[in-house]
Motif scaffolding. Structure first.
Motif, short mmCIF file in Angstrom:
data_model
loop_
_atom_site.label_atom_id
_atom_site.label_comp_id
_atom_site.label_asym_id
_atom_site.label_seq_id
_atom_site.Cartn_x
_atom_site.Cartn_y
_atom_site.Cartn_z
N ASN A 173 24.23 -49.88 -60.96
CA ASN A 173 23.73 -49.26 -59.75
C ASN A 173 22.20 -49.42 -59.72
OD1 ASN A 173 24.55 -47.45 -57.46
ND2 ASN A 173 22.94 -46.18 -58.35
N ASP A 323 26.63 -33.92 -49.18
CA ASP A 323 26.53 -34.59 -50.47
C ASP A 323 27.34 -35.89 -50.54
OD1 ASP A 323 24.98 -32.53 -51.30
OD2 ASP A 323 26.56 -31.48 -52.40
N LYS A 327 24.58 -40.19 -53.90
CA LYS A 327 25.11 -40.55 -55.21
C LYS A 327 23.96 -40.89 -56.13
CE LYS A 327 29.59 -42.15 -53.49
NZ LYS A 327 30.27 -40.92 -53.87
N LEU A 334 27.69 -39.27 -62.47
CA LEU A 334 27.27 -38.81 -61.15
C LEU A 334 26.69 -37.40 -61.24
CD1 LEU A 334 27.28 -39.33 -58.04
CD2 LEU A 334 29.51 -38.20 -58.00
N LYS A 336 26.18 -34.08 -59.78
CA LYS A 336 26.97 -33.40 -58.75
C LYS A 336 26.22 -32.29 -58.01
CE LYS A 336 31.39 -34.38 -60.99
NZ LYS A 336 32.62 -33.80 -61.59
N LYS A 720 18.35 -41.20 -49.83
CA LYS A 720 18.69 -40.22 -50.85
C LYS A 720 17.60 -39.16 -50.99
CE LYS A 720 21.71 -43.15 -53.66
NZ LYS A 720 21.88 -43.88 -54.94
#
Length: 860
Positions: A173, A323, A327, A334, A336, A720
């Motif tokens: 990622n 949400d 990510k 992840l 949360k 984000k």
């Protein structure tokens, strides 16, 4: 006379009061439950919001507690046995590779924890064998490699220029810090050797005192203190504790006022019963015990109700935040955004509320015990009247004046209750404005953070080598970018390394010396030196296109930028500033207010020296030993000074001394065929996600064709950051809603109490023929006076609170002036009057259908 001699009898009387006056008991339970709800929900949201701010910073930078450099394998093995460490990232630089187009990448040997600090493996597996590679998709594309697991490639490695074959085994990622810095990194499996070149990133387990533990590690492993660096973006626990103390002090004050308001109404209805108890021998001390026990018993009923509602309200508020698209990955998992439940802090606050209730009971008992038994029995002892009036009623007034005088009479006759009503409105209004201002501060901080991290565009292209102006983004590449569908605007900068004649102007020597040390450790030379005749320092002369110059205008400290008429001999100076006061005193950053790092002023003349671009990329140029090279001199007059350069700085060479900025047109007059150092690209506002990806792929293609250039999209990272900012706002709005409910309850109780203590007067007014509408006018006018008086003080206290928040956030450093938001106060004024009238309306309804004869006979 019979005296109560045992605790059981006191407890029995307490229980009878609770059961006999169910409405009062339920009102108290409701009030206490709401206070506990407020304690639970606001404390939880405070801690959750604080953690969210920290997560946002760690997402942009890195998620770790400490970094330790220059470790040996033996020291690492000892760290691996440390039970307090949750994650241990280990890495080491291996080599640099270059493609045929001179696209470069760094190969890092690392373990899983190091690779996944702020990322996740989204496809494939982690590297286990030699020459297995994992990387971010955008980095592979920038190397011209197909980002598919199983792809094999080979590039020459520097030093040695040996061709090595690699295989992609996993895709990571995207990592925000790598992306923003344009760092193209390939990760392979961790290789152990005897060197002391390992870099370690530590993340301790929850509830570990990390300062004490790192000190222990430092001593046991004999690590030099200079090799240990704490993550500056960690959550500041001390700051959080202070904020929690302030919050709960305010909550307890509000809670005490609310319970006291409800309890006074209860005491009015039971004053006769307390008088009878005193008449048959119950002592004042026992009356006080009964009242305190009653409050505490209801308090214990309220605790589970308040806790459950508090946690549910937090859950409901949290569910309003989106949400789904957020990510963020830390250590391969992840994040949360779990709600933080500070159980210990909540318990302490609830226990402090216990003490407040005891205090309320003591004050309430004084109202009963402070008058004679006869007054208690007749119900005239706890009316709250202070026998104080500034209003003289002569009987000669017209009707409207008489009603207004009666309203004023009651305001001054019941000074204590009037004060509490006004205080309730002041607290509620000030809190409302304070929370509104806090949301404004969060928005500004989000903008500052986005700006200072150079998230100024949707896509960013940067050249690798800022020491060689010939190796950048070509004119052909720029023209091809302009032809991409969906592009709205482009901002560019050309950068020419220059030497500035140093006339020893006043400066921040400490900052410059520290920066010089950092540059020297990275590059092996100093930015400060001299030629045959003069002292000099290295910096850059930058040429911005019109779009970039237009954006630069927002950051002017003094002077003026006319991008259509910037003369050849005019220059814009961009330099950071030093904070001169506040908690960040001494810090250097992109501050509009503060001390300049070098004391240049608009109108000053700066002399620069520059040489042929072919002579720049040499060791002799950078260490000031190229005395035989031909240099041209040019004098510039400073036309403007800005505190932020807008276009991204790509290396330390641009982040020490002031940058000189002119137009692209002017710089082309002294440099032939320059290349661009960075290009900002912005897409159309209505661009789809599919088109966004196509633009990114096309830009990366062009970067690879150009060579020695990195291209990447910043859209996802910006989204984000924006989502986390919106989550913070939701928590603030949630706090505002819960606070509003409590203030409304307190206001209702106090106004109801004022009607209650004047019921006899109102019955008499009706008996002598006063219409119900006239009684309503008395109450309406009285409440209007309360609203006007409270608004006057709300303006004063909200200014104090908002100024405190303003200076605490240090917005003044960024040139954001303090402004009082009068439109919010106007809305608040209208809302306050409306609420007061609505409450008055419902209270007046109780007077409409009263049987006057029956009520007067009760009074008799």
């Amino acid at each position: 006379m019979v005296k109560i001699k045992n605790k059981e009898s006191i407890l029995l009387l307490t229980n009878r009061f609770i059961k006999s006056y169910k409405k009062n008991s339920l009102s108290l339970i409701l009030g206490m439950s709401l206070i506990i709800t407020l304690i639970v929900s606001l404390t939880t949201m405070l801690y959750t919001n604080h953690r969210l701010e920290s997560i946002q910073n760690q997402f942009i930078y890195t998620n770790m507690d400490y970094e330790i450099k220059n470790l040996s394998m033996e020291q690492i093995k000892e760290l691996q046995e440390n039970k307090t460490i949750e994650n241990l990232g280990i890495e080491k630089y291996l080599s640099t590779i270059k493609t045929k187009n001179n696209q470069a990448a760094v190969i890092i040997s690392a373990n899983t924890d190091s690779i996944l600090k702020v990322s996740k493996l989204i496809e494939g597996k982690m590297p286990k064998n030699k020459n297995e590679i994992v990387a971010e998709k955008w980095t592979l594309l920038n190397l011209g490699i197909n980002p598919i697991v199983g792809t094999e490639f080979s590039f020459p490695i520097k030093p040695g220029n040996v061709n090595n074959k690699y295989k992609i085994v996993g895709i990571l990622n995207d990592m925000p810090l790598n992306k923003m810095g344009g760092a193209i990194i390939l990760y392979t499996n961790l290789v152990y050797d005897d060197s002391k070149e390992y870099l370690v990133h530590l993340k301790f387990k929850e509830n570990i005192n990390i300062e004490k533990e790192i000190e222990k590690i430092e001593n046991e492993l004999e690590i030099p203190n200079k090799n240990i660096v704490k993550n500056p973006w960690l959550e500041n626990k001390e700051e959080l504790i202070i904020a929690n103390i302030k919050l709960n002090a305010l909550l307890l004050l509000i809670g005490g006022l609310i319970v006291f308001g409800i309890y006074r109404i209860s005491l009015i209805k039971r004053e006769k019963q307390f008088g009878m108890l005193r008449a048959i021998g119950v002592t004042k001390k026992q009356v006080k015990k009964i009242m305190i026990l009653e409050l505490l018993k209801l308090y214990f009923y309220s605790i589970p109700i308040g806790i459950i509602i508090g946690f549910l309200s937090v859950k409901i508020i949290t569910n309003f935040s989106n949400d789904e698209n957020l990510k963020i990955f830390f250590w391969g998992k992840l994040e949360k955004f779990n709600i933080i439940y500070p159980i210990n802090e909540i318990i302490i606050s609830i226990l402090m509320f216990f003490i407040v209730l005891v205090f309320v009971g003591v004050i309430g008992s004084r109202g009963i015990n402070g008058v004679s038994i006869i007054k208690n029995i007749t119900g005239h002892g706890n009316t709250g009247k202070d026998k104080f009036s500034l209003v003289n009623i002569t009987g000669e007034e017209n009707k409207n004046l008489l009603l207004k005088k009666l309203s004023m009479k009651y305001i001054f006759t019941n000074v204590k209750t009037s004060f509490i009503v006004i205080l309730s409105l002041i607290i509620g209004g000030t809190l409302f404005y304070g929370l509104a201002y806090k949301s404004y501060i969060i928005e500004e901080i989000n903008n500052i953070q986005t700006r200072t991290n150079f998230y100024n565009s949707d896509y960013l292209l940067t050249a690798y080598d800022d020491m060689d102006i010939g190796k950048g983004i070509s004119e052909l590449t720029l023209n091809n970018i302009k032809n991409i569908d969906g592009i709205q605007s482009i901002e560019t900068q050309i950068a020419l390394p220059i030497k500035v004649v140093d006339n020893n102007e006043s400066r921040n020597k400490e900052y410059l010396n520290n920066q010089e040390k950092i540059v020297n450790s990275h590059y092996g030379f100093s930015l400060r030196g001299k030629d045959k005749f003069e002292n000099l320092y290295h910096t850059k002369l930058k040429g911005y296109n019109d779009n970039a110059l237009e954006k630069l205008k927002k950051y002017i400290v003094e002077g003026n930028i006319d991008n259509n008429n910037l003369k050849e001999n005019e220059i814009i100076i961009a330099m950071p500033r030093t904070s001169s006061y506040g908690k960040s005193k001494g810090a250097v950053g992109y501050f509009k207010n503060g001390l300049t790092i070098i004391d240049y002023k608009v109108g000053d003349t700066i002399t620069i020296k520059y040489t042929d671009i072919n002579n720049i990329n040499s060791e002799r140029y950078w260490n000031f030993s190229d005395i035989n090279n031909k240099y041209m001199e040019k004098d510039y007059k400073i036309s403007a000074i800005v505190y932020y350069p807008y276009m991204k700085s790509v290396s330390l060479l641009e982040q020490v001394y002031p940058l000189l900025i002119t137009s692209e047109e002017n710089i082309r007059k002294i440099v032939n065929n320059p290349t661009y150092l960075t290009i900002n690209v912005n897409r159309n506002v209505l661009s789809s996600k599919t088109n966004d990806r196509l633009i990114e792929e096309k830009l990366i293609e062009l970067a690879v064709e150009n060579g020695e250039v990195t291209a990447r999209s910043l859209i996802e990272e910006k989204e984000k950051i924006d989502t986390m900012y919106k989550k913070e706002l939701i928590y603030i709005y949630g706090i505002a809603v819960v606070t509003f409910i409590l203030v409304l309850l307190n206001l209702t109780n106090n106004l109801k109490y004022r009607i209650q203590i004047r019921r006899e007067d109102f019955y008499i007014y009706k008996a002598i023929g006063m219409e119900i509408d006239s009684l309503k006018k008395i109450i309406y006018f009285e409440n209007m006076i309360f609203s006007i008086l409270s608004l006057f003080f709300i303006v004063i206290f909200s200014k104090i609170v908002s100024k405190f928040l303003y200076y605490e956030a240090e917005l003044y450093l960024y040139g954001i002036e303090y402004r009082y938001n009068y439109p919010i106060i106007i809305i608040l004024a209208m809302f306050t009057l409306m609420i007061s009238f609505i409450i008055s309306y419902f209270l007046n309804k109780n007077l409409k259908n009263v049987n006057i004869i029956e009520k007067l006979s009760i009074i008799e």
